[in-house]
Design an enzyme around this catalytic site. Sequence first.
Site, PDB file in Angstrom:
ATOM      1  N   GLY A 221       1.067  -1.393  -0.143  1.00 25.41           N
ATOM      2  CA  GLY A 221       0.164   0.507   0.166  1.00 25.41           C
ATOM      3  C   GLY A 221       0.912   1.155  -0.384  1.00 25.41           C
ATOM      4  N   GLY A 225       0.264   4.823   5.044  1.00 19.81           N
ATOM      5  CA  GLY A 225       0.025   3.745   5.664  1.00 19.81           C
ATOM      6  C   GLY A 225       0.559   2.553   6.249  1.00 19.81           C
ATOM      7  N   GLY A 226       1.082   2.331   5.278  1.00 20.70           N
ATOM      8  CA  GLY A 226       2.311   1.442   5.695  1.00 20.70           C
ATOM      9  C   GLY A 226       4.123   1.931   6.818  1.00 20.70           C
ATOM     10  N   GLU A 245       4.980  -3.597   1.064  1.00 23.31           N
ATOM     11  CA  GLU A 245       5.656  -2.951   0.084  1.00 23.31           C
ATOM     12  C   GLU A 245       5.027  -1.781  -0.407  1.00 23.31           C
ATOM     13  OE1 GLU A 245       7.262  -4.491  -2.859  1.00 23.31           O
ATOM     14  OE2 GLU A 245       8.149  -5.810  -0.761  1.00 23.31           O
ATOM     15  N   CYS A 282       2.965  -0.300  -8.834  1.00 27.01           N
ATOM     16  CA  CYS A 282       3.426   0.691  -7.900  1.00 27.01           C
ATOM     17  C   CYS A 282       4.941   0.598  -8.738  1.00 27.01           C
ATOM     18  CB  CYS A 282       3.274  -0.191  -6.743  1.00 27.01           C
ATOM     19  SG  CYS A 282       3.351  -1.892  -7.339  1.00 27.01           S
ATOM     20  N   GLU A 374       6.065   9.422  -5.329  1.00 33.47           N
ATOM     21  CA  GLU A 374       5.583   9.083  -6.296  1.00 33.47           C
ATOM     22  C   GLU A 374       4.105   9.327  -5.995  1.00 33.47           C
ATOM     23  OE1 GLU A 374       3.506   5.529  -4.322  1.00 33.47           O
ATOM     24  OE2 GLU A 374       3.059   4.345  -6.544  1.00 33.47           O
TER      25      GLU A 374
HETATM   26  P1  NAP Z   1      -3.028   2.473   1.941  1.00 32.45           P
HETATM   27  O1  NAP Z   1      -4.103   2.971   1.771  1.00 32.45           O
HETATM   28  O2  NAP Z   1      -1.861   2.349   2.254  1.00 32.45           O
HETATM   29  O3  NAP Z   1      -4.489   1.051   2.246  1.00 32.45           O
HETATM   30  C1  NAP Z   1      -3.345  -0.305   2.357  1.00 32.45           C
HETATM   31  C2  NAP Z   1      -4.289  -0.975   3.504  1.00 32.45           C
HETATM   32  O4  NAP Z   1      -3.448   0.015   4.754  1.00 32.45           O
HETATM   33  C3  NAP Z   1      -6.001  -0.900   3.713  1.00 32.45           C
HETATM   34  O5  NAP Z   1      -6.365  -1.845   4.160  1.00 32.45           O
HETATM   35  C4  NAP Z   1      -5.860   0.099   4.596  1.00 32.45           C
HETATM   36  O6  NAP Z   1      -6.616   0.136   5.339  1.00 32.45           O
HETATM   37  C5  NAP Z   1      -4.518  -0.172   5.042  1.00 32.45           C
HETATM   38  N1  NAP Z   1      -3.924   1.158   5.896  1.00 32.45           N
HETATM   39  C6  NAP Z   1      -3.287   2.358   5.621  1.00 32.45           C
HETATM   40  N2  NAP Z   1      -3.073   2.792   6.800  1.00 32.45           N
HETATM   41  C7  NAP Z   1      -3.728   2.699   8.097  1.00 32.45           C
HETATM   42  C8  NAP Z   1      -3.509   3.744   8.987  1.00 32.45           C
HETATM   43  N3  NAP Z   1      -2.981   4.670   9.551  1.00 32.45           N
HETATM   44  N4  NAP Z   1      -3.458   2.674  10.330  1.00 32.45           N
HETATM   45  C9  NAP Z   1      -4.316   1.249   9.940  1.00 32.45           C
HETATM   46  N5  NAP Z   1      -4.705   1.011   8.543  1.00 32.45           N
HETATM   47  C10 NAP Z   1      -4.009   1.737   8.005  1.00 32.45           C
HETATM   48  O7  NAP Z   1      -2.495   1.631   0.292  1.00 32.45           O
HETATM   49  P2  NAP Z   1      -3.503   1.879  -0.801  1.00 32.45           P
HETATM   50  O8  NAP Z   1      -3.859   3.404  -1.779  1.00 32.45           O
HETATM   51  O9  NAP Z   1      -4.751   1.208  -1.226  1.00 32.45           O
HETATM   52  O10 NAP Z   1      -2.691   1.556  -2.044  1.00 32.45           O
HETATM   53  C11 NAP Z   1      -2.075   2.107  -3.644  1.00 32.45           C
HETATM   54  C12 NAP Z   1      -0.455   1.987  -3.347  1.00 32.45           C
HETATM   55  O11 NAP Z   1      -0.170   0.637  -2.652  1.00 32.45           O
HETATM   56  C13 NAP Z   1       0.346   3.019  -4.047  1.00 32.45           C
HETATM   57  O12 NAP Z   1       1.232   4.166  -3.757  1.00 32.45           O
HETATM   58  C14 NAP Z   1       0.884   1.861  -4.719  1.00 32.45           C
HETATM   59  O13 NAP Z   1       2.364   2.265  -5.337  1.00 32.45           O
HETATM   60  C15 NAP Z   1       0.855   0.961  -3.434  1.00 32.45           C
HETATM   61  N6  NAP Z   1       1.267  -0.613  -4.092  1.00 32.45           N
HETATM   62  C16 NAP Z   1       2.536  -1.046  -3.726  1.00 32.45           C
HETATM   63  C17 NAP Z   1       2.886  -2.026  -3.897  1.00 32.45           C
HETATM   64  C18 NAP Z   1       4.046  -2.898  -4.168  1.00 32.45           C
HETATM   65  O14 NAP Z   1       3.811  -4.193  -4.274  1.00 32.45           O
HETATM   66  N7  NAP Z   1       4.857  -2.217  -3.893  1.00 32.45           N
HETATM   67  C19 NAP Z   1       2.059  -2.843  -5.218  1.00 32.45           C
HETATM   68  C20 NAP Z   1       0.670  -2.400  -5.189  1.00 32.45           C
HETATM   69  C21 NAP Z   1       0.454  -0.780  -4.759  1.00 32.45           C
HETATM   70  P3  NAP Z   1      -7.635   1.565   5.847  1.00 32.45           P
HETATM   71  O15 NAP Z   1      -7.622   2.438   4.567  1.00 32.45           O
HETATM   72  O16 NAP Z   1      -9.261   0.975   6.496  1.00 32.45           O
HETATM   73  O17 NAP Z   1      -6.959   1.955   6.610  1.00 32.45           O
END
Ligand code: NAP
Length: 507
Positions: A221, A225-226, A245, A282, A374
Site C-alpha cells: 500500500g 499507511g505502511g 511494499e 506501484c 510517487e
Molecule cells: P493504503 O491506503 O495505504 O491502504 C492499504 C491498506 O492499509 C488498507 O487496508 C488500509 O485500510 C490500510 N491502512 C492504511 N493506513 C492505515 C493506518 N494508518 N492504520 C491502519 N490501517 C491503515 O494503500 P492503497 O491506496 O490501497 O494502495 C496504493 C498504494 O500502494 C500506492 O502507493 C502503490 O504504489 C502501492 N502499491 C505497492 C505495491 C508493491 O508491491 N510495492 C503494489 C501495489 C500497490 P484503511 O483505509 O481501512 O485504513
Amino acid sequence: MTAVSSIDVRTGTPVAEVAAESTAADVDAVCVRAERAFPALEALGRAGRAAMLRAMADELEARRATLTEVADRESALGETRLNGELTRTCFQLRLFAEVIEDGGYLEATIDHAGDTAMGPRPDVRRMLVPLGPVGVFGASNFPFAFSVPGGDTASALATGCPVVVKAHPAHPGTSQLAYEALDAGARASGAPEGTVGIVHGQEGGSLLVRHPAIKAVGFTGSLRGGRALFDLASARPDPIPFYGELGSLNPLVVTPAAAAERAEEIAKGLIGSFTLGVGQFCTKPGLAFVPAGEAAERLRAAMTAGVAELGAGWMLSAGIHDAFEAGAARLRETAGVSAVASTPDGNGSQGPTASSPVVFAARAGELSGAVLEECFGPVTVLAEYADEEELFAALAGLSGALTATVHIGDGETGLPERLAAALRDRAGRLIWNGFPTGVAVAWAMNHGGPWPATTNALHTSVGGTAVRRFVRPVAWQDAPQSVLPEELRDGPVSVPRRVDGTLEPSA
Ligand code: NAP
C-alpha cells in the site's frame, strides 16, 4: 456496529453491506483462532500445504465470474484485466505449492560432529521454520494479486503460517468473497480451522498489527499507511517483522544513442506503461530521464501527440482520485515544471472518480519537491539532461525504488555499465529496453527495493523467495533423531541439503 459497504466506484453508490467493522473482541477471536491453528497447519507438512494452496486456487477459479464482477464494480479495473489478475493469483498459489514441494527454501544444513582445525565440533543441524500467524494488508490497485488471496497470503500459508487478512476498504466485497474461497480451500484439504481469517475496518487493522498472536505483517500500500503500521509493529512490547511494499518513482533513463535510434517507439512504450491501469501501478515509471536536443524533442512530440489521443479513466476510489489530482496540482506548482502533454477535457470516462493522463517536463539538474515523490495515477515527468554529469548527479539524488529502467542503443557500451552500477544500489529490479509495469511471477523475480520502496529491502514480495519473509532459522545441536524435523534426520529426504559443506540434491 459500523457497516462496511461495497461501493460502485463508477457512480459512487453504495451497493451492498458486506460486513461490520471488526471490534476488538472480533480481532482477538480471529487472531486466537489463527494461533491455535498454527501447530496443525505446520503438521500438515509440505505436501499437505501444497495440496491446500492448489485447492484454494481451484476454489477461486470456481468463483471467477462472481469475483471479477464484484471486483470490477468496486475497482473499475475492467473484467479483462481482473480476469487476468485472477489467473495470475491462482498461478501464484500453485507456484508456492511447487516451492514448498521443492524444499530448497528450508536451507536444510547438517554439520556432523567431528574434529576440525578449531577442535571438536558438535553435531549441528539448521533449517528455517515458520514464524506463526501473519497479518496481511492488501493494496487497492490489485484486488486479487496483492490483496486477500495475493502473494503475501500465499507465501505465508506455504511456510505453515496461518494468515489473518485485513480487508481493503476500496474492495470489501471482493475481499470477503476471496476470503471465503480461501477458507473453502483450507477446509477441503483438511487444514485446521483458523488457517485463514479476516478483519474489516481501520481500527481492526491497527489491532491486528498489535495482537500478541501475530508474529509478522505483510503490507502492500501507500508510504503513509505502511509507515504508520510499521511504527505500530515496531512499538509493540515484542516488535515483529513488518514487510511493507510501498510506492516508488521507478526512474527510467533513455541514453542519447537510444533516443536517436527510436525516440518515437520509446515514447509509445512509455505512454502505455505510465497510463496502464490509469497509472495505478506501484511500478509505474514516474520520472523519465531523456537527453536534451533533437532526439528529446522528437520523444516529447511523440508523447504530446500520443497522450492527446487518450481519455480519462476511472480511478480506484474517490480518495485515490482526490490524492492524484492534489499530487498533479503540486507538480504543476513546482518551480521549473511545466505540463507538456495532456488529454483533452471530455475524452474517455466521466464521473466523480475519472482522471486524465498528464506529462510534465523539467530539467534533470533542478528536480525537487513533488517531482521526487510517487504521484499514484496517470502522470509522468520527463527530466531532460544536458550531459552525463547532469544525469548522474540527478540519479544520485533519487531515493530507493522498486525498479529502474534503462533504454540503450544497439550495441552501446560504456554508459550502460555506468548506469547499471549507479542504479543497482537504488532499485530492486533493473530493466533493459523494456518497461517496468508488470511483475512476472517467477522463481527469480525480485519485487522490493531500498526505502521508501519497501520497509525492508532484504526480501521480495513476488516470486519463489517471498517465503523467506515468514520463516526464521533454528539450529539443533546434538539433538536425538526423534526431535529433529523430518528434513534434518539421517537418511534420504526430499529436500536439497548442505551436508558437511557439500550441497546434496533432493533424494
Ligand atoms: P493504503 O491506503 O495505504 O491502504 C492499504 C491498506 O492499509 C488498507 O487496508 C488500509 O485500510 C490500510 N491502512 C492504511 N493506513 C492505515 C493506518 N494508518 N492504520 C491502519 N490501517 C491503515 O494503500 P492503497 O491506496 O490501497 O494502495 C496504493 C498504494 O500502494 C500506492 O502507493 C502503490 O504504489 C502501492 N502499491 C505497492 C505495491 C508493491 O508491491 N510495492 C503494489 C501495489 C500497490 P484503511 O483505509 O481501512 O485504513
